[in-house]
Motif scaffolding. Structure first.
Motif, PDB file in Angstrom:
ATOM      1  N   ASP A 100     -26.379 -13.489 -21.452  1.00 49.36           N
ATOM      2  CA  ASP A 100     -25.575 -13.089 -20.289  1.00 49.36           C
ATOM      3  C   ASP A 100     -26.508 -12.462 -19.252  1.00 49.36           C
ATOM      4  O   ASP A 100     -26.836 -11.277 -19.328  1.00 49.36           O
ATOM      5  CB  ASP A 100     -24.507 -12.099 -20.736  1.00 49.36           C
ATOM      6  CG  ASP A 100     -23.517 -11.773 -19.632  1.00 49.36           C
ATOM      7  OD1 ASP A 100     -23.688 -12.266 -18.495  1.00 49.36           O
ATOM      8  OD2 ASP A 100     -22.568 -11.009 -19.892  1.00 49.36           O
TER       9      ASP A 100
ATOM     10  N   GLU B  68     -17.080 -10.430 -14.004  1.00 47.38           N
ATOM     11  CA  GLU B  68     -16.774 -11.146 -15.236  1.00 47.38           C
ATOM     12  C   GLU B  68     -17.865 -12.180 -15.548  1.00 47.38           C
ATOM     13  O   GLU B  68     -18.491 -12.725 -14.643  1.00 47.38           O
ATOM     14  CB  GLU B  68     -15.419 -11.845 -15.112  1.00 47.38           C
ATOM     15  CG  GLU B  68     -14.238 -10.889 -15.076  1.00 47.38           C
ATOM     16  CD  GLU B  68     -14.129 -10.053 -16.340  1.00 47.38           C
ATOM     17  OE1 GLU B  68     -14.259 -10.631 -17.436  1.00 47.38           O
ATOM     18  OE2 GLU B  68     -13.925  -8.830 -16.229  1.00 47.38           O
TER      19      GLU B  68
ATOM     20  N   ASP C 139     -21.164  -5.916 -12.967  1.00 46.75           N
ATOM     21  CA  ASP C 139     -19.845  -5.620 -13.541  1.00 46.75           C
ATOM     22  C   ASP C 139     -18.871  -6.790 -13.439  1.00 46.75           C
ATOM     23  O   ASP C 139     -17.779  -6.727 -14.008  1.00 46.75           O
ATOM     24  CB  ASP C 139     -19.229  -4.407 -12.840  1.00 46.75           C
ATOM     25  CG  ASP C 139     -19.922  -3.112 -13.239  1.00 46.75           C
ATOM     26  OD1 ASP C 139     -20.704  -3.128 -14.206  1.00 46.75           O
ATOM     27  OD2 ASP C 139     -19.687  -2.084 -12.576  1.00 46.75           O
TER      28      ASP C 139
END
Length: 320
Positions: free
Chosen positions: A171, A235, A233
Motif C-alpha cells: 500500500d 482510501e 489518509d
C-alpha cells in the motif's frame, strides 16, 4: 502491526527537517504517536525542540541507508537532502539516501504490511518540455549532470515504490512535491525563498541567477502538509503519483520584488550565471489532486512570505 485503538504509531524519516517537522506537528495534533528518525545531516533538532517533552514523540538518530527495525502502522519517507547546496555536497550519499533509503523503508513496510508514503519531487520532470507538468509527463532529466544525484535518485525511488506495489501488493502513496517554503527552512540551504529573505534581512545584494525570468510555483508549507496527510489518509486504491504544489506561477524577479516589498528596499539585485541544468519553468498541474483529494493551496504568496520573513527575523536575532 495491530492497532488497538484509533491512535496510529507513525514513522517519519527526515522528521527533523523542514517538511518533516511540520508533518510531525500535524500528526501529533490529531493524536498519533510519532517516531522521528533523522541523521541530522540537513535536519536540525531546533525544528522539533518545541516538542522535546511531548509524550507521544520519540526521536531516533539514524541514517535510512541502514536497515531500521521498528514496529509502526504507517511510514512517511521524507529523508533526503532537498536543496542543491546540500545534495551536491555529497552526491553519492544523496543517491544512496534516495535509493537505499527507499529499499530499507519499503522492506520495513512489507514486513509490517504498513502503508508507506514517498516524498518525491517535481525534479523528476527535469527541465520540462511540457508546461504545466502533469503526472503523465515522463520528464526531461540529465542523468549525468550535477543535479542528477537528486533527480535520478528520486526517479529510482519512484520505480522501487511502484515495483513493490506491483510485486508485493504494498500500500504505497507517491507524491511529487513542488517548491515549498515557510518557517523552519534552513537559512543556508541555497533555495531561492530562503536565500532572498536572508539576503534582504541582512541588507546584502539579492542574488538572481540568469535574467530572473525562469519561473517557479511556491506552495506554503501548511498547504503542502494538508495535501500529504489527505493523500495518505485516503482510501486504498490510489497510489499516485500525484502532484502537490501551488499552480500560481511567478518569475524569480517577481519573487525578489515581493520579498523586498515586505522587508524593505535595502538590497540591490545582482545577476549571476545560470547554474547547469537549472529548470527554466516549473508549474504543477494539480487537476488530479483536486479530483482525488479535494485539495488545492489556499495561502497566497504574500501571506506566506510574511510568515516566513517573521521566522527568519527571529532566527537571525538568535544568531542561528
Amino acid at each position: 502491526m495491530r492497532n488497538y485503538n484509533s491512535r496510529k504509531r507513525i514513522l517519519v524519516t527526515g522528521g527533523a527537517g523542514f517538511l518533516g517537522s511540520h508533518l510531525i506537528d500535524r500528526l501529533l495534533d490529531r493524536g498519533d504517536e510519532v517516531v522521528c528518525v533523522d541523521n541530522l545531516f540537513t535536519g536540525a533538532k531546533r525544528n522539533i525542540e518545541h516538542l522535546h517533552s511531548h509524550p507521544r514523540l520519540e526521536f531516533m538518530r539514524h541514517d535510512v541507508t541502514f536497515p531500521l527495525y521498528i514496529e509502526v502502522d504507517q511510514i512517511y519517507n521524507l529523508a533526503c537532502p532537498a536543496s542543491p547546496i546540500h545534495y551536491r555536497h555529497d552526491p553519492v550519499q544523496t543517491t544512496k539516501t534516495s535509493v537505499h533509503g527507499a529499499i530499507n523503508m519499503l522492506g520495513l513496510a512489507k514486513r509490517l504490511r504498513a502503508r508507506i508514503f514517498q516524498a518525491s519531487t517535481s525534479e523528476v520532470y527535469g527541465d520540462p518540455a511540457i508546461h504545466p507538468q502533469p503526472e503523465s509527463y515522463w520528464g526531461n532529466v540529465n542523468p549525468i549532470g550535477p543535479r542528477s544525484c537528486y533527480d535520478e535518485g528520486k526517479r529510482c525511488a519512484e520505480t522501487l515504490f511502484f515495483d513493490y506495489y506491483r510485486q508485493h501488493n504494498l500500500d504505497i502513496r507517491v507524491a511529487r512535491i513542488f517548491n515549498t517554503y515557510g518557517p523552519r527552512m534552513h537559512p543556508n540551504d541555497g533555495r531561492v525563498v530562503s536565500n532572498f529573505i536572508v539576503q534582504a534581512l541582512k541588507g546584502e545584494p539579492i542574488t538572481i541567477y540568469g535574467e530572473g525570468q525562469q519561473t517557479r510555483s511556491f506552495c506554503y508549507v501548511d498547504d503542502l502538509i494538508d495535501g500529504i496527510v489527505r493523500f495518505v489518509d485516503a482510501e486504498p486504491g490510489f497510489a499516485g503519483p500525484i502532484n502537490l504544489g501551488n499552480p500560481s506561477e511567478f518569475t524569480i524577479r517577481e519573487l525578489a520584488q515581493q520579498v523586498l516589498d515586505i522587508v524593505g528596499e535595502k538590497s540591490k539585485l545582482v545577476f549571476c550565471p545560470l547554474p547547469a541544468d537549472d529548470p527554466t519553468q516549473r508549474k504543477p498541474d494539480i487537476a488530479l489532486a483536486r479530483e482525488k483529494l479535494g485539495w488545492e493551496p489556499r495561502v497566497k504568496l504574500e501571506e506566506g512570505l510574511k510568515k516566513t520573513v517573521s521566522y527568519f527575523e527571529d532566527l537571525l536575532l538568535e544568531g542561528e
